[in-house]
Design a protein around this motif. Structure first.
Motif, PDB file in Angstrom:
ATOM      1  N   ALA A 110       5.032   6.892  -4.458  1.00 35.85           N
ATOM      2  CA  ALA A 110       3.847   6.725  -3.485  1.00 35.85           C
ATOM      3  C   ALA A 110       3.074   7.684  -3.025  1.00 35.85           C
ATOM      4  CB  ALA A 110       4.756   5.861  -2.126  1.00 35.85           C
ATOM      5  N   ASP A 111       3.620   8.960  -2.892  1.00 38.11           N
ATOM      6  CA  ASP A 111       3.038  10.179  -2.144  1.00 38.11           C
ATOM      7  C   ASP A 111       1.972  10.352  -3.252  1.00 38.11           C
ATOM      8  OD1 ASP A 111       4.374  10.105  -0.102  1.00 38.11           O
ATOM      9  OD2 ASP A 111       5.796  11.830  -0.507  1.00 38.11           O
ATOM     10  N   ALA A 112       2.339  10.570  -4.410  1.00 37.52           N
ATOM     11  CA  ALA A 112       1.312  10.770  -5.570  1.00 37.52           C
ATOM     12  C   ALA A 112      -0.045   9.848  -5.595  1.00 37.52           C
ATOM     13  CB  ALA A 112       1.968  10.913  -6.919  1.00 37.52           C
ATOM     14  N   LEU A 113       0.515   8.692  -5.691  1.00 38.69           N
ATOM     15  CA  LEU A 113      -0.352   7.502  -5.788  1.00 38.69           C
ATOM     16  C   LEU A 113      -1.529   7.634  -4.625  1.00 38.69           C
ATOM     17  CD1 LEU A 113      -1.727   5.310  -7.484  1.00 38.69           C
ATOM     18  CD2 LEU A 113      -0.250   3.670  -6.226  1.00 38.69           C
ATOM     19  N   ALA A 114      -0.946   7.724  -3.326  1.00 42.94           N
ATOM     20  CA  ALA A 114      -1.665   7.699  -2.153  1.00 42.94           C
ATOM     21  C   ALA A 114      -2.780   8.936  -2.199  1.00 42.94           C
ATOM     22  CB  ALA A 114      -0.846   7.908  -1.048  1.00 42.94           C
ATOM     23  N   ALA A 115      -2.176  10.166  -2.817  1.00 42.87           N
ATOM     24  CA  ALA A 115      -2.837  11.169  -2.753  1.00 42.87           C
ATOM     25  C   ALA A 115      -4.522  11.194  -3.588  1.00 42.87           C
ATOM     26  CB  ALA A 115      -2.261  12.686  -3.061  1.00 42.87           C
ATOM     27  N   LEU A 116      -4.130  10.508  -4.866  1.00 39.20           N
ATOM     28  CA  LEU A 116      -5.136  10.192  -5.893  1.00 39.20           C
ATOM     29  C   LEU A 116      -6.177   9.095  -5.303  1.00 39.20           C
ATOM     30  CD1 LEU A 116      -3.353  10.126  -9.263  1.00 39.20           C
ATOM     31  CD2 LEU A 116      -4.613  12.100  -8.176  1.00 39.20           C
TER      32      LEU A 116
ATOM     33  N   PRO B 187      -4.907  -1.743   0.808  1.00 39.07           N
ATOM     34  CA  PRO B 187      -3.828  -2.211  -0.108  1.00 39.07           C
ATOM     35  C   PRO B 187      -4.221  -2.280  -1.533  1.00 39.07           C
ATOM     36  CG  PRO B 187      -4.555  -3.661   1.806  1.00 39.07           C
ATOM     37  CD  PRO B 187      -5.457  -2.412   1.988  1.00 39.07           C
ATOM     38  N   VAL B 188      -3.229  -2.289  -2.145  1.00 39.59           N
ATOM     39  CA  VAL B 188      -3.374  -2.282  -3.704  1.00 39.59           C
ATOM     40  C   VAL B 188      -3.295  -3.654  -4.492  1.00 39.59           C
ATOM     41  CG1 VAL B 188      -2.388  -1.192  -5.779  1.00 39.59           C
ATOM     42  CG2 VAL B 188      -2.450   0.202  -3.746  1.00 39.59           C
ATOM     43  N   ARG B 189      -4.330  -3.788  -5.430  1.00 41.24           N
ATOM     44  CA  ARG B 189      -4.240  -4.674  -6.263  1.00 41.24           C
ATOM     45  C   ARG B 189      -4.008  -4.195  -7.791  1.00 41.24           C
ATOM     46  NH1 ARG B 189      -7.710  -7.289 -10.108  1.00 41.24           N
ATOM     47  NH2 ARG B 189      -9.124  -5.786 -10.061  1.00 41.24           N
ATOM     48  N   PHE B 190      -3.037  -4.819  -8.271  1.00 44.06           N
ATOM     49  CA  PHE B 190      -2.617  -4.070  -9.629  1.00 44.06           C
ATOM     50  C   PHE B 190      -3.270  -5.064 -10.601  1.00 44.06           C
ATOM     51  CE2 PHE B 190       0.850  -3.021  -7.037  1.00 44.06           C
ATOM     52  CZ  PHE B 190       1.040  -1.892  -7.233  1.00 44.06           C
ATOM     53  N   LEU B 191      -3.437  -4.118 -11.969  1.00 42.40           N
ATOM     54  CA  LEU B 191      -4.121  -4.698 -12.975  1.00 42.40           C
ATOM     55  C   LEU B 191      -3.281  -4.067 -14.339  1.00 42.40           C
ATOM     56  CD1 LEU B 191      -6.648  -5.946 -14.541  1.00 42.40           C
ATOM     57  CD2 LEU B 191      -7.723  -3.920 -14.477  1.00 42.40           C
ATOM     58  N   GLU B 192      -2.402  -5.142 -14.730  1.00 46.10           N
ATOM     59  CA  GLU B 192      -1.048  -4.359 -15.785  1.00 46.10           C
ATOM     60  C   GLU B 192      -1.632  -4.613 -17.062  1.00 46.10           C
ATOM     61  OE1 GLU B 192       2.891  -6.025 -15.117  1.00 46.10           O
ATOM     62  OE2 GLU B 192       1.931  -6.806 -13.174  1.00 46.10           O
ATOM     63  N   CYS B 193      -1.673  -3.694 -17.876  1.00 44.69           N
ATOM     64  CA  CYS B 193      -2.025  -3.500 -19.188  1.00 44.69           C
ATOM     65  C   CYS B 193      -0.660  -3.068 -20.193  1.00 44.69           C
ATOM     66  CB  CYS B 193      -3.099  -2.697 -19.417  1.00 44.69           C
ATOM     67  SG  CYS B 193      -4.617  -2.895 -18.324  1.00 44.69           S
ATOM     68  N   ALA B 194      -0.695  -3.571 -21.250  1.00 45.60           N
ATOM     69  CA  ALA B 194       0.701  -3.252 -22.209  1.00 45.60           C
ATOM     70  C   ALA B 194      -0.147  -2.845 -23.397  1.00 45.60           C
ATOM     71  CB  ALA B 194       1.181  -4.418 -22.486  1.00 45.60           C
ATOM     72  N   THR B 195      -1.476  -2.640 -23.889  1.00 48.60           N
ATOM     73  CA  THR B 195      -2.026  -1.950 -24.898  1.00 48.60           C
ATOM     74  C   THR B 195      -3.020  -1.241 -24.529  1.00 48.60           C
ATOM     75  OG1 THR B 195      -3.455  -4.113 -25.217  1.00 48.60           O
ATOM     76  CG2 THR B 195      -1.290  -4.329 -26.030  1.00 48.60           C
ATOM     77  N   LEU B 196      -3.280  -0.408 -25.454  1.00 41.82           N
ATOM     78  CA  LEU B 196      -4.825   0.407 -25.392  1.00 41.82           C
ATOM     79  C   LEU B 196      -6.020  -0.578 -25.171  1.00 41.82           C
ATOM     80  CD1 LEU B 196      -5.947   3.031 -25.201  1.00 41.82           C
ATOM     81  CD2 LEU B 196      -6.039   3.327 -27.632  1.00 41.82           C
ATOM     82  N   PRO B 197      -6.181  -1.275 -26.201  1.00 42.52           N
ATOM     83  CA  PRO B 197      -7.348  -2.287 -25.889  1.00 42.52           C
ATOM     84  C   PRO B 197      -7.584  -2.873 -24.823  1.00 42.52           C
ATOM     85  CG  PRO B 197      -6.369  -2.611 -28.213  1.00 42.52           C
ATOM     86  CD  PRO B 197      -5.552  -1.710 -27.300  1.00 42.52           C
ATOM     87  N   ALA B 198      -6.416  -3.258 -24.114  1.00 45.10           N
ATOM     88  CA  ALA B 198      -6.376  -3.925 -22.689  1.00 45.10           C
ATOM     89  C   ALA B 198      -6.919  -2.739 -21.609  1.00 45.10           C
ATOM     90  CB  ALA B 198      -5.161  -4.472 -22.435  1.00 45.10           C
ATOM     91  N   VAL B 199      -6.354  -1.654 -21.817  1.00 47.98           N
ATOM     92  CA  VAL B 199      -6.875  -0.473 -20.931  1.00 47.98           C
ATOM     93  C   VAL B 199      -8.179  -0.318 -20.892  1.00 47.98           C
ATOM     94  CG1 VAL B 199      -6.652   1.965 -20.476  1.00 47.98           C
ATOM     95  CG2 VAL B 199      -4.416   0.675 -20.825  1.00 47.98           C
TER      96      VAL B 199
ATOM     97  N   ARG C 230       0.910  -1.281   0.017  1.00 48.87           N
ATOM     98  CA  ARG C 230       0.061   0.110   0.050  1.00 48.87           C
ATOM     99  C   ARG C 230       0.905   1.297  -0.077  1.00 48.87           C
ATOM    100  NH1 ARG C 230      -2.632  -1.481   5.651  1.00 48.87           N
ATOM    101  NH2 ARG C 230      -4.500  -0.848   4.326  1.00 48.87           N
ATOM    102  N   PRO C 231       0.425   2.375  -0.684  1.00 52.09           N
ATOM    103  CA  PRO C 231       1.525   3.332  -0.834  1.00 52.09           C
ATOM    104  C   PRO C 231       1.616   4.234   0.265  1.00 52.09           C
ATOM    105  CG  PRO C 231      -0.483   4.017  -1.918  1.00 52.09           C
ATOM    106  CD  PRO C 231      -0.516   2.429  -1.576  1.00 52.09           C
ATOM    107  N   ALA C 232       0.498   4.085   1.410  1.00 47.76           N
ATOM    108  CA  ALA C 232       0.449   4.811   2.519  1.00 47.76           C
ATOM    109  C   ALA C 232      -0.603   4.171   3.747  1.00 47.76           C
ATOM    110  CB  ALA C 232      -0.293   6.328   2.275  1.00 47.76           C
ATOM    111  N   ALA C 233      -0.229   4.462   4.922  1.00 48.07           N
ATOM    112  CA  ALA C 233      -1.014   3.640   5.720  1.00 48.07           C
ATOM    113  C   ALA C 233      -2.363   3.950   5.788  1.00 48.07           C
ATOM    114  CB  ALA C 233      -0.352   4.108   7.329  1.00 48.07           C
ATOM    115  N   ASP C 234      -3.044   5.208   5.333  1.00 48.07           N
ATOM    116  CA  ASP C 234      -4.328   5.448   5.494  1.00 48.07           C
ATOM    117  C   ASP C 234      -5.314   5.225   4.265  1.00 48.07           C
ATOM    118  OD1 ASP C 234      -3.148   7.419   3.946  1.00 48.07           O
ATOM    119  OD2 ASP C 234      -4.203   9.185   4.778  1.00 48.07           O
TER     120      ASP C 234
END
Length: 133
Positions: free
Chosen positions: A118-124, A34-46, A27-31
């Motif tokens: 991590a700071d930027a991701l946590a803020a979002l 936890p994060v689950r990642f969804l990885e995409c390598a192409t625009l159609p996948a996004v 997780r990027p910050a305590a507050d």
């Protein structure tokens, strides 16, 4: 607080996707959840992932080829209803104006600095989860 947050990571470079995951950790910050990642390598996948729903934040690599993250960001902001916030990975600090043009909520430079990222991701995540609450 929700159980997990889903972060979509778009890059044609597996090393960049790995840098994002390592910088985030569990997780990027305590507050934030936890994060689950969804990885995409192409625009159609996004686009398919966003159409399916459940994405809390998008991390887009501005240096991806053939369709860079800045163009993808602008497209999804136009096309996806309630588009998740976007953290754009840019090649140079001077490209920050392009991140603004693409309508990204935040931008950090490559290579990924773990603390800055991590700071930027946590803020979002905080902002997104506050809207959903």
């Amino acid at each position: 607080m929700q159980a997990t947050a889903t972060v979509l990571v778009y890059s044609d470079d597996a090393n960049i996707r790995e840098q994002v995951k390592l910088a985030t950790g569990r997780r990027p910050a305590a507050d934030v959840p936890p994060v689950r990642f969804l990885e995409c390598a192409t625009l159609p996948a996004v686009l398919a992932a966003l159409d399916a729903g459940g994405v809390d934040v998008c991390v887009l690599d501005g240096e991806t080829a053939p369709i860079g993250g800045m163009g993808v960001c602008r497209q999804i902001k136009d096309e996806i209803f309630h588009c998740p916030p976007v953290l754009l990975l840019i090649g140079r600090p001077q490209d920050a104006w392009l991140a603004t043009w693409s309508r990204a909520e935040a931008a950090v430079t490559l290579p990924v600095d773990p603390v800055e990222f991590a700071d930027a991701l946590a803020a979002l995540l905080r902002a997104r989860l506050a809207v959903e609450a």
